[in-house]
Design a protein around this motif. Structure first.
Motif, PDB file in Angstrom:
ATOM      1  N   ALA A 271      10.463  -4.201  -1.147  1.00 41.87           N
ATOM      2  CA  ALA A 271      11.753  -5.094  -1.435  1.00 41.87           C
ATOM      3  C   ALA A 271      13.006  -4.570  -2.108  1.00 41.87           C
ATOM      4  O   ALA A 271      13.946  -5.263  -1.952  1.00 41.87           O
ATOM      5  N   VAL A 272      12.773  -3.437  -2.807  1.00 44.15           N
ATOM      6  CA  VAL A 272      14.039  -2.825  -3.408  1.00 44.15           C
ATOM      7  C   VAL A 272      14.311  -1.393  -2.810  1.00 44.15           C
ATOM      8  O   VAL A 272      14.462  -0.580  -3.772  1.00 44.15           O
ATOM      9  N   ARG A 273      14.013  -1.218  -1.344  1.00 45.38           N
ATOM     10  CA  ARG A 273      13.915  -0.092  -1.067  1.00 45.38           C
ATOM     11  C   ARG A 273      15.496   0.914  -1.403  1.00 45.38           C
ATOM     12  O   ARG A 273      15.346   2.278  -1.573  1.00 45.38           O
ATOM     13  N   THR A 274      16.563   0.224  -1.481  1.00 41.70           N
ATOM     14  CA  THR A 274      17.744   0.675  -1.705  1.00 41.70           C
ATOM     15  C   THR A 274      18.008   1.340  -3.228  1.00 41.70           C
ATOM     16  O   THR A 274      18.845   1.919  -3.436  1.00 41.70           O
ATOM     17  N   ALA A 275      17.102   0.493  -3.767  1.00 42.35           N
ATOM     18  CA  ALA A 275      16.963   0.979  -5.433  1.00 42.35           C
ATOM     19  C   ALA A 275      16.202   2.258  -5.520  1.00 42.35           C
ATOM     20  O   ALA A 275      16.353   2.695  -7.088  1.00 42.35           O
ATOM     21  N   LEU A 276      15.575   2.658  -4.714  1.00 40.18           N
ATOM     22  CA  LEU A 276      14.518   3.881  -4.966  1.00 40.18           C
ATOM     23  C   LEU A 276      15.106   5.095  -4.270  1.00 40.18           C
ATOM     24  O   LEU A 276      16.164   5.009  -3.511  1.00 40.18           O
ATOM     25  N   THR A 277      14.910   6.335  -4.686  1.00 42.59           N
ATOM     26  CA  THR A 277      15.395   7.424  -4.129  1.00 42.59           C
ATOM     27  C   THR A 277      14.465   7.755  -2.873  1.00 42.59           C
ATOM     28  O   THR A 277      13.280   7.185  -2.979  1.00 42.59           O
ATOM     29  N   VAL A 278      14.736   8.692  -2.080  1.00 40.28           N
ATOM     30  CA  VAL A 278      13.938   9.107  -0.841  1.00 40.28           C
ATOM     31  C   VAL A 278      12.502   9.684  -1.452  1.00 40.28           C
ATOM     32  O   VAL A 278      11.741   9.145  -0.928  1.00 40.28           O
ATOM     33  N   GLU A 279      12.904  10.462  -2.530  1.00 39.93           N
ATOM     34  CA  GLU A 279      11.529  10.776  -3.061  1.00 39.93           C
ATOM     35  C   GLU A 279      10.354   9.895  -3.520  1.00 39.93           C
ATOM     36  O   GLU A 279       9.245   9.907  -3.233  1.00 39.93           O
ATOM     37  N   MET A 280      10.980   8.899  -4.219  1.00 43.39           N
ATOM     38  CA  MET A 280      10.097   7.804  -4.725  1.00 43.39           C
ATOM     39  C   MET A 280       9.588   6.806  -3.473  1.00 43.39           C
ATOM     40  O   MET A 280       8.203   6.797  -3.629  1.00 43.39           O
ATOM     41  N   TRP A 281      10.365   6.552  -2.728  1.00 38.21           N
ATOM     42  CA  TRP A 281       9.903   5.780  -1.477  1.00 38.21           C
ATOM     43  C   TRP A 281       8.770   6.610  -0.573  1.00 38.21           C
ATOM     44  O   TRP A 281       7.860   6.237  -0.404  1.00 38.21           O
ATOM     45  N   ASP A 282       9.052   7.822  -0.518  1.00 37.61           N
ATOM     46  CA  ASP A 282       7.949   8.801   0.459  1.00 37.61           C
ATOM     47  C   ASP A 282       6.743   8.911  -0.482  1.00 37.61           C
ATOM     48  O   ASP A 282       5.517   8.786  -0.115  1.00 37.61           O
ATOM     49  N   ALA A 283       6.714   8.975  -1.764  1.00 37.38           N
ATOM     50  CA  ALA A 283       5.609   9.173  -2.539  1.00 37.38           C
ATOM     51  C   ALA A 283       4.801   7.770  -2.503  1.00 37.38           C
ATOM     52  O   ALA A 283       3.506   7.808  -2.290  1.00 37.38           O
ATOM     53  N   ILE A 284       5.628   6.593  -2.620  1.00 41.62           N
ATOM     54  CA  ILE A 284       4.822   5.105  -2.482  1.00 41.62           C
ATOM     55  C   ILE A 284       4.114   5.106  -0.989  1.00 41.62           C
ATOM     56  O   ILE A 284       3.051   4.811  -0.808  1.00 41.62           O
ATOM     57  N   ASN A 285       5.061   5.279   0.060  1.00 39.87           N
ATOM     58  CA  ASN A 285       4.744   4.909   1.286  1.00 39.87           C
ATOM     59  C   ASN A 285       3.796   5.963   1.854  1.00 39.87           C
ATOM     60  O   ASN A 285       2.886   5.452   2.369  1.00 39.87           O
ATOM     61  N   GLY A 286       3.746   7.082   1.600  1.00 40.05           N
ATOM     62  CA  GLY A 286       2.851   8.124   1.735  1.00 40.05           C
ATOM     63  C   GLY A 286       1.444   7.602   1.186  1.00 40.05           C
ATOM     64  O   GLY A 286       0.411   7.858   1.917  1.00 40.05           O
ATOM     65  N   ALA A 287       1.389   7.334  -0.011  1.00 42.01           N
ATOM     66  CA  ALA A 287       0.191   6.856  -0.614  1.00 42.01           C
ATOM     67  C   ALA A 287      -0.502   5.793   0.100  1.00 42.01           C
ATOM     68  O   ALA A 287      -1.542   5.530   0.157  1.00 42.01           O
ATOM     69  N   TRP A 288       0.323   4.636   0.607  1.00 39.51           N
ATOM     70  CA  TRP A 288      -0.024   3.489   1.340  1.00 39.51           C
ATOM     71  C   TRP A 288      -0.675   3.905   2.455  1.00 39.51           C
ATOM     72  O   TRP A 288      -1.512   3.452   2.887  1.00 39.51           O
ATOM     73  N   ILE A 289      -0.054   4.642   3.124  1.00 33.23           N
ATOM     74  CA  ILE A 289      -0.508   5.052   4.355  1.00 33.23           C
ATOM     75  C   ILE A 289      -2.017   5.762   4.255  1.00 33.23           C
ATOM     76  O   ILE A 289      -3.059   5.754   4.974  1.00 33.23           O
ATOM     77  N   GLU A 290      -2.012   6.910   3.518  1.00 34.63           N
ATOM     78  CA  GLU A 290      -3.187   7.573   3.123  1.00 34.63           C
ATOM     79  C   GLU A 290      -4.209   6.589   2.818  1.00 34.63           C
ATOM     80  O   GLU A 290      -5.617   6.804   3.051  1.00 34.63           O
ATOM     81  N   LEU A 291      -3.954   5.580   1.887  1.00 34.97           N
ATOM     82  CA  LEU A 291      -4.888   4.729   1.350  1.00 34.97           C
ATOM     83  C   LEU A 291      -5.356   3.941   2.626  1.00 34.97           C
ATOM     84  O   LEU A 291      -6.970   3.742   2.623  1.00 34.97           O
ATOM     85  N   LYS A 292      -4.882   3.407   3.653  1.00 38.00           N
ATOM     86  CA  LYS A 292      -5.506   3.101   4.907  1.00 38.00           C
ATOM     87  C   LYS A 292      -6.615   3.648   5.454  1.00 38.00           C
ATOM     88  O   LYS A 292      -7.605   3.258   5.876  1.00 38.00           O
ATOM     89  N   ARG A 293      -6.274   5.013   5.596  1.00 38.79           N
ATOM     90  CA  ARG A 293      -7.423   5.907   6.105  1.00 38.79           C
ATOM     91  C   ARG A 293      -8.677   5.981   5.249  1.00 38.79           C
ATOM     92  O   ARG A 293      -9.932   5.762   5.649  1.00 38.79           O
ATOM     93  N   TYR A 294      -8.594   5.782   3.571  1.00 41.72           N
ATOM     94  CA  TYR A 294      -9.895   5.745   2.933  1.00 41.72           C
ATOM     95  C   TYR A 294     -10.449   4.486   3.115  1.00 41.72           C
ATOM     96  O   TYR A 294     -11.648   4.234   3.253  1.00 41.72           O
ATOM     97  N   VAL A 295      -9.658   3.171   3.157  1.00 43.61           N
ATOM     98  CA  VAL A 295     -10.107   1.983   3.261  1.00 43.61           C
ATOM     99  C   VAL A 295     -11.012   1.907   4.485  1.00 43.61           C
ATOM    100  O   VAL A 295     -12.092   1.313   4.692  1.00 43.61           O
ATOM    101  N   LEU A 296     -10.708   2.459   5.723  1.00 43.93           N
ATOM    102  CA  LEU A 296     -11.377   2.279   6.815  1.00 43.93           C
ATOM    103  C   LEU A 296     -12.758   3.071   6.583  1.00 43.93           C
ATOM    104  O   LEU A 296     -13.743   2.811   7.442  1.00 43.93           O
ATOM    105  N   SER A 297     -12.646   4.249   6.022  1.00 44.98           N
ATOM    106  CA  SER A 297     -13.789   5.303   6.001  1.00 44.98           C
ATOM    107  C   SER A 297     -15.171   4.273   5.194  1.00 44.98           C
ATOM    108  O   SER A 297     -16.139   4.640   5.203  1.00 44.98           O
ATOM    109  N   THR A 298     -14.589   3.392   4.199  1.00 48.84           N
ATOM    110  CA  THR A 298     -15.833   2.626   3.631  1.00 48.84           C
ATOM    111  C   THR A 298     -16.678   1.736   4.407  1.00 48.84           C
ATOM    112  O   THR A 298     -17.509   1.434   3.873  1.00 48.84           O
ATOM    113  N   THR A 299     -16.067   1.559   5.594  1.00 53.55           N
ATOM    114  CA  THR A 299     -17.107   0.714   6.466  1.00 53.55           C
ATOM    115  C   THR A 299     -18.456   1.528   6.698  1.00 53.55           C
ATOM    116  O   THR A 299     -19.309   0.842   7.270  1.00 53.55           O
ATOM    117  N   HIS A 300     -18.577   2.656   6.611  1.00 49.13           N
ATOM    118  CA  HIS A 300     -19.598   3.565   6.657  1.00 49.13           C
ATOM    119  C   HIS A 300     -20.552   3.415   5.377  1.00 49.13           C
ATOM    120  O   HIS A 300     -21.664   4.113   5.175  1.00 49.13           O
TER     121      HIS A 300
END
Length: 317
Positions: free
Chosen positions: A98-127
């Motif tokens: 929502a405030v992408r323009t208020a964040l630096t590139v490094e901040m957004w990469d840290a958050i977005n990267g964590a969110w992408i990696e989170l989805k992989r872990y969530v899928l693994s919990t089905t086992h």
């Protein structure tokens, strides 16, 4: 700055700090669960973790027994737990987007990267629950929080965007430190165990590891673990980054910077200064004489009140 921008930055930092805290307290409890406990009393580690996270009531509505697999899943991945690590990272990413323009590139990469990696872990919990996999997930969460915090500290301009972001971090960190200290002192040690015994020692060591303070404790005090010295470190020592005093020194500094930039101070600055003054004038002896639980409970209430005051004064929530 628009109030909604400040609000998003404030809560983004709080959610990332909360995810880090949950990962640390789960990791500490997993360590405690491997320590031989009382032979006459029930294990309280996972109940204590739920209390520290503030998720006990919601958990008990859905589960009858607080064992490792159910508590870890509820605190890490449950969509029904508003403060689960999964929801914290997803909410942080939503606020960041929502405030992408208020964040630096490094901040957004840290958050977005964590969110992408989170989805992989969530899928693994089905086992089903996998202790080794959950351990890797906890390390990932702690690293993601450090990446975001480091990016914010190293790349943001020192302006109101930075100040509101750091306010959120330190309000959340103060709350987390107080809760973990209170839960250890009042819930974790079974009534059948002696204070100062081997179980008590290992529990305090795990708590200090959870807040990255075990090495600091030995540097400062150079003696075996003692509850009153641990309380001194986590409450009164300004050189300890997660102590209540250190958190409030930063809260006061950033609130004063906001007040100066906007040309007016208000209830939030007054309240924060009051809490800091009380902390700086306290002694460990006085805290234990009046009751550690009572002191910490009053602090948590004051900290929550400050968060509400900040929202009313600046964020219009």
């Amino acid at each position: 700055m628009l109030s909604r921008t400040a609000d998003n930055l404030y809560w983004l930092a709080r959610y990332m700090e909360r995810a880090d805290f949950l990962a640390r307290i789960i990791d500490a409890t997993r360590r405690l669960a491997t320590v031989p406990g009382s032979e006459t009393g029930p294990s309280t580690e996972w109940d204590s973790t739920l209390e520290a996270s503030g998720a006990a009531e919601g958990f008990r509505q859905a589960h009858s027994v607080a064992d490792e697999s159910s508590v870890v899943d509820y605190l890490m991945f449950s969509a029904d737990n508003p403060s689960s690590i999964r929801n914290c990272i997803e909410k942080a990413r939503t606020n960041g987007r929502a405030v992408r323009t208020a964040l630096t590139v490094e901040m957004w990469d840290a958050i977005n990267g964590a969110w992408i990696e989170l989805k992989r872990y969530v899928l693994s919990t089905t086992h089903g629950y996998d202790r080794e996999q959950s351990g890797r997930f906890l390390e990932f969460v702690k690293k993601a929080s450090l990446d975001y915090d480091g990016a914010a500290h190293r790349t943001m301009l020192r302006n109101d965007a930075y100040w509101f972001s750091r306010l959120g971090l330190y309000i959340e960190r103060a709350d987390n430190t107080a809760r973990i200290l209170d839960v250890k002192y009042n819930i974790l040690l079974p009534e059948t165990e002696a204070i100062g015994g081997s179980l008590d020692y290992f529990q305090w060591a795990a708590i200090l590891r959870a807040v990255s303070a075990l090495t600091a404790y030995h540097w400062v005090y150079r003696e075996s673990l003692k509850p009153w010295l641990i309380a001194d470190l986590l409450i009164l020592r300004p050189e300890m980054p997660r102590s209540l005093t250190a958190c409030y020194e930063n809260i006061v500094r950033f609130l004063d910077s906001i007040g100066k930039a906007y040309g007016r101070k208000g209830p939030a600055q007054i309240h924060a200064h009051s809490v800091l003054t009380r902390l700086m004038s306290s002694t460990t002896k006085e805290i234990f004489q009046s009751g550690l639980h009572e002191f910490v409970t009053a602090f948590v209430e004051d900290n929550t009140r400050l968060g509400t005051t900040i929202c009313e004064q600046y964020l219009f929530n």
